[in-house]
Design an enzyme around this catalytic site. Structure first.
Site, short mmCIF file in Angstrom:
data_model
loop_
_atom_site.label_atom_id
_atom_site.label_comp_id
_atom_site.label_asym_id
_atom_site.label_seq_id
_atom_site.Cartn_x
_atom_site.Cartn_y
_atom_site.Cartn_z
N ASP A 133 12.11 2.34 -12.12
CA ASP A 133 12.43 3.79 -12.97
C ASP A 133 13.59 4.36 -12.56
OD1 ASP A 133 8.86 4.10 -12.52
OD2 ASP A 133 9.93 4.19 -14.52
N HIS B 205 7.04 2.40 -3.45
CA HIS B 205 6.47 1.67 -4.40
C HIS B 205 5.17 1.03 -3.84
CE1 HIS B 205 4.68 -1.23 -7.61
NE2 HIS B 205 5.67 -0.68 -8.45
C1 SDX Z 1 5.81 2.86 -11.38
O1 SDX Z 1 1.98 0.29 -9.64
C2 SDX Z 1 2.99 0.01 -10.17
O2 SDX Z 1 2.90 -1.26 -10.44
C3 SDX Z 1 3.59 1.08 -10.99
C4 SDX Z 1 4.95 0.53 -11.73
C5 SDX Z 1 4.43 -0.48 -13.04
O3 SDX Z 1 5.42 -1.09 -13.38
O4 SDX Z 1 3.24 -0.02 -13.44
O5 SDX Z 1 5.86 -0.13 -10.91
C6 SDX Z 1 5.80 1.84 -12.42
O6 SDX Z 1 4.80 3.70 -11.35
C7 SDX Z 1 6.98 2.85 -10.13
C8 SDX Z 1 6.86 4.09 -9.20
C9 SDX Z 1 7.60 5.24 -9.99
N1 SDX Z 1 7.16 6.53 -9.12
C10 SDX Z 1 8.15 7.11 -8.46
O7 SDX Z 1 9.34 6.71 -8.44
C11 SDX Z 1 7.66 8.41 -7.87
C12 SDX Z 1 8.38 8.39 -6.32
N2 SDX Z 1 7.64 7.33 -5.59
C13 SDX Z 1 6.29 7.99 -4.78
O8 SDX Z 1 5.80 9.00 -5.36
C14 SDX Z 1 5.49 6.75 -4.17
O9 SDX Z 1 6.41 5.92 -3.61
C15 SDX Z 1 4.67 5.95 -4.85
C16 SDX Z 1 3.82 6.79 -5.72
C17 SDX Z 1 5.61 5.20 -5.99
C18 SDX Z 1 4.06 4.85 -4.09
O10 SDX Z 1 3.35 5.91 -3.06
P1 SDX Z 1 2.36 5.32 -2.20
O11 SDX Z 1 2.00 3.59 -2.27
O12 SDX Z 1 0.81 6.06 -2.30
O13 SDX Z 1 2.88 5.43 -0.86
P2 SDX Z 1 2.88 6.71 0.07
O14 SDX Z 1 2.64 7.99 -0.84
O15 SDX Z 1 1.52 6.31 1.08
O16 SDX Z 1 4.19 6.80 1.05
C19 SDX Z 1 4.17 6.10 2.23
C20 SDX Z 1 5.09 6.85 2.81
C21 SDX Z 1 4.71 8.43 3.20
O17 SDX Z 1 5.37 8.98 4.01
P3 SDX Z 1 4.53 9.09 5.59
O18 SDX Z 1 3.20 9.90 5.17
O19 SDX Z 1 4.14 7.63 5.82
O20 SDX Z 1 5.38 9.79 6.66
O21 SDX Z 1 6.48 6.94 2.25
C22 SDX Z 1 7.00 8.22 1.90
C23 SDX Z 1 5.25 8.93 1.84
O22 SDX Z 1 5.65 10.66 1.97
N3 SDX Z 1 6.97 8.08 0.44
C24 SDX Z 1 8.45 8.83 -0.04
C25 SDX Z 1 8.49 8.51 -1.38
N4 SDX Z 1 7.59 7.62 -1.76
C26 SDX Z 1 6.90 7.15 -0.40
N5 SDX Z 1 9.04 9.82 0.47
C27 SDX Z 1 9.83 10.20 0.05
N6 SDX Z 1 10.38 9.73 -1.32
C28 SDX Z 1 9.48 9.02 -1.96
N7 SDX Z 1 9.96 8.58 -3.17
#
Ligand code: SDX
Length: 445
Positions: free
Chosen positions: A380, A322
């Protein structure tokens, strides 16, 4: 030195707790930027005059460190895993309140007194029916259209039917539009489901609660009487509460930006629905179920954990991570408990997908990759398991998220449009394209 000059020199030497000084190393110039402090959470550096003072922009493409507005509606502490609606903890509201009471709270800022709740409930109940010509719009969609596509289209089309509320400049019109949208979106959602399975639309019933009515419109058929299961009504009402608002997330920011141009509220909410659909946002609940089905068996979890960590593989662990929560999402904790209760009540506590999800969560939370990046289950991760057990198809999961978040979007839109200092949102950019160059005629290219 005079006393006044000495005081000014002392103040200069000891920077004010309400300013931040930015120094441009090229020119050596220093700029004092005002600091604003909220009730809770990080203070903000006011950069509104930065461009006029320095000729420079700030740069924050995904708004990782940017506050886009001032708001009194929802507060999130990502480090502590705290979520407050108008100051009330989400855990207490999920346990003790109802979705319509939470809707009143988010819209008005205070919990309603009995007469206020009764009046608000009547207002919403009386707006649940849809204009019959809007119902005809469904015939233009293929039966296999994703229900979120239908939601975007039909909610947006509402602006063609309620022109008296399309501007929102008048407080009465504003709140009237919000009531209409909150009341009709569940009806539109249920009709999208009925259309997709070829069953007749079910009209809303004014003798049912908001949650009971939604289940009635979703699952009843003309051929027999439908009795709402009170446990399922409570479960869906809680799911609506947990998803109602969440500060300035992507879809809420979309609604605010659309609303900042003066676009009508129905079109703004349709824009929010479109943004919520993305798998990185509200579309994740459907993606979680699809992921669990693809994993299929606990023995394959390590394979998918490995893929989630592989930078060359676009696969991510859906329902994990998140932007704000670097701790357990408090909504996920409530849903995790609910999952057990709902499945037990339905006599399917050994639901394989739940057991797979619990094992996936256990393994992920022990894995250094997830621990180091503070990736925890989010709202989710469990919602889809409960919704599936309740009989909703995965394609409806994000629609249900949208039904709930419509309340938050409306509250945020009303707050934004009511602010007398509100201006159209218009970000700038870092331009890295071609410098000015003369046109080259076709014959000389
Ligand atoms: C919602 O914003 C809100 O409030 C949203 C929400 C709401 O109520 O409105 O809470 C609802 O959207 C919840 C989120 C649902 N999405 C998912 O579950 C999809 C999977 N999650 C990821 O796509 C991700 O975690 C996000 C999009 C939710 C957050 O992404 P960020 O903040 O841009 O984080 P990032 O992509 O910069 O990740 C940081 C690191 C990265 O690795 P490095 O580059 O540091 O090596 O963490 C890794 C990412 O690759 N990473 C994951 C991951 N999420 C982040 N790796 C594997 N699996 C994941 N799910």
């Amino acid at each position: 030195m005079s006393a006044d000059a000495a005081a000014k020199a002392k103040a200069k030497a000891e920077p004010s707790p309400d300013t931040v000084t930015v120094k441009d190393s090229a020119s050596g110039k220093a700029f004092d930027l005002p600091l604003h402090h909220g009730t809770l959470g990080p203070s903000v550096i006011d950069i509104r005059k930065l461009y006029t003072d320095t000729g420079m922009f700030t740069y924050d493409p995904a708004f990782m460190s940017t506050a886009s507005c001032e708001s009194k509606i929802t507060y999130i502490d990502g480090e502590q895993g705290i979520l407050l609606y108008r100051g009330y903890p989400i855990e207490e509201l999920a346990e003790k309140s109802t979705f319509l009471e939470v809707a009143y709270l988010l819209l008005n800022g205070e919990l309603p007194k009995p007469a206020e709740l009764s009046d608000f409930t009547t207002k919403i109940t009386r707006h649940t029916m849809l204009h019959e010509q809007l119902a005809r719009l469904y015939q233009g969609f293929r039966r296999d259209a994703h229900p979120m596509a239908v939601m975007v289209g039909v909610v947006g089309a509402m602006s063609a039917f309620y022109s008296d509320e399309t501007h929102g400049q008048d407080p009465e019109q504003r709140i009237g539009a919000a009531h209409r949208i909150i009341a009709k979106v569940p009806t539109i959602a249920a009709m999208a489901y009925k259309y997709s399975i070829g069953q007749p639309f079910v009209y809303p019933r004014n003798d049912l609660t908001f949650a009971e009515n939604f289940l009635h419109m979703m699952f009843s058929v003309p051929a027999e009487e439908y009795r709402v299961n009170p446990l399922l009504a409570r479960a869906i009402d809680d799911i609506f509460i947990l998803h109602a608002d969440h500060e300035q997330n992507a879809s809420t920011s979309t609604v605010r930006l659309a609303g900042s141009s003066g676009a009508n509220p129905f079109a703004c909410i349709a824009a929010g629905i479109a943004c919520l659909w993305g798998p990185a946002h509200g579309g994740a609940n459907e993606a979680v179920i699809n992921m669990l089905k693809e994993i299929g068996d606990k023995s394959r979890i390590p394979e998918f954990i490995k893929r989630a960590k592989d930078k060359d593989d676009p696969f991510r662990l859906m329902g994990f991570g998140h932007r704000v929560y670097k701790n357990f999402d408090p909504r996920a904790a409530v849903l995790r408990r609910h999952a057990h209760d709902v499945l037990h009540e339905l006599g399917i506590e050994h639901e394989p997908l739940l057991e797979l999800a619990l094992e996936l969560e256990r393994i992920a939370l022990e894995d250094p990759y997830f621990v180091e990046r503070r990736l925890y289950p989010n709202v989710d991760f469990y919602s889809g398991i409960i919704l599936r057990a309740m009989g909703f198809p995965p394609s409806l999961f994000t629609v249900i998220f949208a039904v709930a978040r419509t309340v938050g979007w409306c509250a945020q839109w009303v707050e934004m449009i009511s602010d007398p200092s509100q201006k159209i949102g218009r970000p700038r950019q870092l331009y890295t394209g071609s410098p000015k160059r003369p046109y080259v005629p076709l014959a000389r290219r």
